[in-house]
Enzyme design. Structure first.
Site, PDB file in Angstrom:
ATOM      1  N   ASP A 149       0.487  -1.280  -0.282  1.00 39.51           N
ATOM      2  CA  ASP A 149       0.117  -0.130  -0.035  1.00 39.51           C
ATOM      3  C   ASP A 149       0.956   1.065   0.106  1.00 39.51           C
ATOM      4  O   ASP A 149       2.019   1.130   0.685  1.00 39.51           O
ATOM      5  CB  ASP A 149      -0.624  -0.165   1.649  1.00 39.51           C
ATOM      6  CG  ASP A 149      -2.311   1.066   1.174  1.00 39.51           C
ATOM      7  OD1 ASP A 149      -2.348   1.146   0.148  1.00 39.51           O
ATOM      8  OD2 ASP A 149      -2.478   1.920   2.284  1.00 39.51           O
ATOM      9  N   GLY A 150       0.628   2.210  -0.881  1.00 37.77           N
ATOM     10  CA  GLY A 150       1.187   3.659  -1.112  1.00 37.77           C
ATOM     11  C   GLY A 150       1.487   3.803  -2.314  1.00 37.77           C
ATOM     12  O   GLY A 150       2.241   5.107  -2.050  1.00 37.77           O
ATOM     13  N   ASN A 151       1.923   2.884  -2.792  1.00 35.46           N
ATOM     14  CA  ASN A 151       2.805   3.746  -4.084  1.00 35.46           C
ATOM     15  C   ASN A 151       2.034   4.918  -4.765  1.00 35.46           C
ATOM     16  O   ASN A 151       2.890   5.435  -4.954  1.00 35.46           O
ATOM     17  CB  ASN A 151       2.532   2.015  -5.071  1.00 35.46           C
ATOM     18  CG  ASN A 151       3.273   0.948  -4.597  1.00 35.46           C
ATOM     19  OD1 ASN A 151       3.842   1.336  -3.305  1.00 35.46           O
ATOM     20  ND2 ASN A 151       3.188   0.321  -4.665  1.00 35.46           N
ATOM     21  N   ARG A 152       0.619   4.610  -4.570  1.00 33.41           N
ATOM     22  CA  ARG A 152      -0.182   5.648  -5.323  1.00 33.41           C
ATOM     23  C   ARG A 152       0.295   7.196  -4.682  1.00 33.41           C
ATOM     24  O   ARG A 152       0.101   8.227  -5.585  1.00 33.41           O
ATOM     25  CB  ARG A 152      -1.540   5.567  -5.451  1.00 33.41           C
ATOM     26  CG  ARG A 152      -2.179   4.477  -6.273  1.00 33.41           C
ATOM     27  CD  ARG A 152      -3.550   4.689  -6.322  1.00 33.41           C
ATOM     28  NE  ARG A 152      -4.279   4.767  -6.814  1.00 33.41           N
ATOM     29  CZ  ARG A 152      -5.144   5.819  -5.779  1.00 33.41           C
ATOM     30  NH1 ARG A 152      -5.861   5.845  -4.969  1.00 33.41           N
ATOM     31  NH2 ARG A 152      -5.844   6.548  -6.998  1.00 33.41           N
TER      32      ARG A 152
ATOM     33  N   TRP B 279       2.790   7.741  -2.913  1.00 29.44           N
ATOM     34  CA  TRP B 279       4.762   7.603  -3.569  1.00 29.44           C
ATOM     35  C   TRP B 279       4.469   8.579  -4.290  1.00 29.44           C
ATOM     36  O   TRP B 279       5.001   9.590  -3.783  1.00 29.44           O
ATOM     37  CB  TRP B 279       5.183   6.702  -2.918  1.00 29.44           C
ATOM     38  CG  TRP B 279       6.603   7.159  -3.730  1.00 29.44           C
ATOM     39  CD1 TRP B 279       7.459   7.159  -2.178  1.00 29.44           C
ATOM     40  CD2 TRP B 279       7.123   6.880  -4.451  1.00 29.44           C
ATOM     41  NE1 TRP B 279       8.347   7.023  -3.166  1.00 29.44           N
ATOM     42  CE2 TRP B 279       8.789   7.122  -4.083  1.00 29.44           C
ATOM     43  CE3 TRP B 279       6.443   6.907  -5.802  1.00 29.44           C
ATOM     44  CZ2 TRP B 279       9.850   7.270  -5.536  1.00 29.44           C
ATOM     45  CZ3 TRP B 279       7.833   6.428  -6.757  1.00 29.44           C
ATOM     46  CH2 TRP B 279       9.140   6.983  -6.382  1.00 29.44           C
TER      47      TRP B 279
ATOM     48  N   ASP C 146     -12.128  -5.361  -4.271  1.00 28.92           N
ATOM     49  CA  ASP C 146     -12.873  -3.982  -4.755  1.00 28.92           C
ATOM     50  C   ASP C 146     -11.892  -2.858  -4.912  1.00 28.92           C
ATOM     51  O   ASP C 146     -11.989  -2.200  -5.514  1.00 28.92           O
ATOM     52  CB  ASP C 146     -12.305  -3.501  -2.520  1.00 28.92           C
ATOM     53  CG  ASP C 146     -13.065  -4.487  -1.759  1.00 28.92           C
ATOM     54  OD1 ASP C 146     -13.734  -4.623  -2.301  1.00 28.92           O
ATOM     55  OD2 ASP C 146     -13.325  -4.011  -0.684  1.00 28.92           O
ATOM     56  N   ASN C 147      -9.765  -2.287  -5.201  1.00 32.08           N
ATOM     57  CA  ASN C 147      -9.479  -1.933  -5.503  1.00 32.08           C
ATOM     58  C   ASN C 147      -9.810  -2.537  -6.937  1.00 32.08           C
ATOM     59  O   ASN C 147      -9.552  -1.591  -8.286  1.00 32.08           O
ATOM     60  CB  ASN C 147      -7.685  -2.013  -4.969  1.00 32.08           C
ATOM     61  CG  ASN C 147      -7.591  -1.337  -4.304  1.00 32.08           C
ATOM     62  OD1 ASN C 147      -8.736  -0.064  -3.440  1.00 32.08           O
ATOM     63  ND2 ASN C 147      -6.471  -1.550  -3.418  1.00 32.08           N
TER      64      ASN C 147
END
Length: 176
Positions: free
Chosen positions: A34-37, A39, A82-83
């Site tokens: 999680d967090g790539n977007r 970043w 969901d994603n």
């Protein structure tokens, strides 16, 4: 600046590795990526693909590190149902291309066993085929076991669990 950050990262990772070697290590590590977007956005990129690619590079380092530490199993939560159904079409296509490249990288490692966990029903054919191929070609390997959770989610998991209980109760493999 980049050289200094790389040097600092190298020193930190060596220190951390030495500390880990002196302690009890887990059998299984699970990681939700999680967090790539976030970043990519914070780094000034217009497209999230840069974040997903950077995450995949770090993920490779992480897996090699786990292998060096003799971690037996790693589960990577890469794409939830969901994603997969709520994100922008282009972002999902970009992420799928990164996941396919990651699976090809895992296939190249001579000893890792890779298994897809999750539903293939929502996945595009190219990703589903890649995951099937990597799973089949690494099935007899004896090294670190890597679970790729793609197409997972609470609704899907509950549905599959109920389906398996019904099938077991009926004692036959019917399409439910």
């Amino acid at each position: 600046k980049k050289f200094g950050l790389n040097l600092l990262y190298l020193i930190y990772s060596k220190k951390l590795k030495n500390e880990l070697l002196s302690s009890n290590l887990p059998f299984h590590i699970a990681m939700i990526l999680d967090g790539n977007r976030r970043w990519a956005k914070q780094s000034g990129y217009k497209s999230t693909i840069h974040g997903h690619r950077a995450g995949a590079i770090r993920l490779r380092e992480f897996l090699n590190w786990c292998d060096e530490l003799d971690i037996k199993m790693v589960t990577l939560y890469l794409l939830s149902t969901d994603n997969a159904t709520s994100r922008d079409y282009q972002e999902i296509n970009d992420l799928i291309s990164v996941i396919i490249k990651l699976s090809e990288y895992l296939l190249q490692h001579s000893n890792w066993k890779v298994k897809h966990i999750g539903s293939k029903n929502i996945l595009p054919k190219n990703l589903s085929s890649s995951l099937t191929r990597v799973t089949e070609q690494t099935n007899n390997r004896k090294g670190m076991h890597i679970n790729l959770a793609i197409g997972y989610g609470s609704r899907v998991e509950i549905t599959n669990a109920i389906r398996s209980v019904i099938i077991k109760h009926l004692g036959e493999d019917k399409d439910i």
